[in-house]
Design an enzyme around this catalytic site. Structure first.
Site: not given
Length: 276
Positions: A40, A114, A155
């Site tokens: 990330e 994300k 994540c």
């Protein structure tokens, strides 16, 4: 097939982060990697949003993305760029946390923004409100990689098992979880959650990570856990890179996906919880 993972300790300057990144890609290719995975925010980790916006660019202008496209073409390798922090052009000024799949011709074949924002208060002194800085994505992405199907995530998505079940049922064989996981939650949950996602879905889980103390205006407030992992569909940890920045290459046998799912066909169930 051989996959490469890169573990990074990026700072606030995208241009200063690039040499190590490109050297690590070259190293992975030299070890035979067909696809290389990065963490990330591969381009920039800066805790001060004002300073961050001074160095970030829109996707078409991003120097790191352009360099990675060139590297993929030069080395003839697939790159799964875990994410880049990018200006989005949105009226409210929020950024995009966007992952990319780049083919060996340097062409972007998939993008993923994300979905789940890291809005937590871990203690009186450690809190995060990612939604204030980044706008969430809305689309689940399954991508075609080199002889495999990749389910993309980033994540904090890791804590939402329905996402990975959806990807596995759609055909994913490898689930990507690039991360800049906080030290506190990493120590408590990183290995457990990654192994759980692999076991639940019968997929390989590939999780390249940021590591260490990151430079910037509030460096003491940002420490990431490291421990980039590859987990097999039966839950075994095949690779744990510990805490140093670096790269590693490992062989994975995609036929293990079918074997794990034949033993425990959990993703074949369509049952839904309807409450008491």
């Amino acid at each position: 097939m051989k996959i490469g993972l890169i573990q990074l300790n990026v700072g606030p300057s995208p241009s200063e982060n690039l040499p190590f990144l490109l050297s690590a890609i070259s190293s992975c290719v030299g070890k035979g990697a067909e696809i290389v995975f990065t963490p990330e925010v591969t381009n920039c980790l800066e805790t001060d949003v004002t300073r961050q916006k001074q160095v970030l660019q829109l996707e078409p202008d991003d120097i790191v993305l352009a360099a990675l496209q060139d590297a993929a073409q030069t080395f003839g390798v697939w790159l799964q760029v875990g994410s880049l922090a990018l200006k989005s052009g949105d009226a409210d000024g929020r950024l995009a946390n966007r992952g990319f799949l780049i083919d060996p011709n340097g062409i972007i074949t998939a993008r993923y923004d994300k979905i789940h924002m890291f809005d937590v208060q871990l203690s009186e002194t450690e809190g995060f409100r990612e939604s204030a800085r980044y706008r969430p994505g809305k689309t689940v992405v399954l991508a075609d990689g080199p002889g495999c199907k990749l389910g993309l995530s980033i994540c904090y998505d890791l804590r939402f098992s329905y996402l990975y079940r959806t990807l596995a049922q759609a055909g994913a064989q490898i689930l990507t979880v690039p991360a800049a996981f906080a030290q506190t939650t990493g120590e408590a949950h990183w290995h457990i959650l990654l192994r759980a996602r692999a076991i639940e879905t019968g997929c390989f889980v590939v999780a390249p990570a940021q590591t260490g103390i990151h430079g910037g205006s509030e460096a003491a407030l940002r420490q990431t856990y490291g421990h980039s992992l590859v987990v097999a569909p039966w839950g075994e940890v095949l690779l744990d890179m510990g805490t140093p920045p670096g790269d590693s290459v490992i062989d994975v046998d995609l036929s293990e996906v079918a074997r794990a799912r034949a033993r425990v066909p959990a993703i074949d169930s369509d049952a839904e919880y309807s409450g008491p």
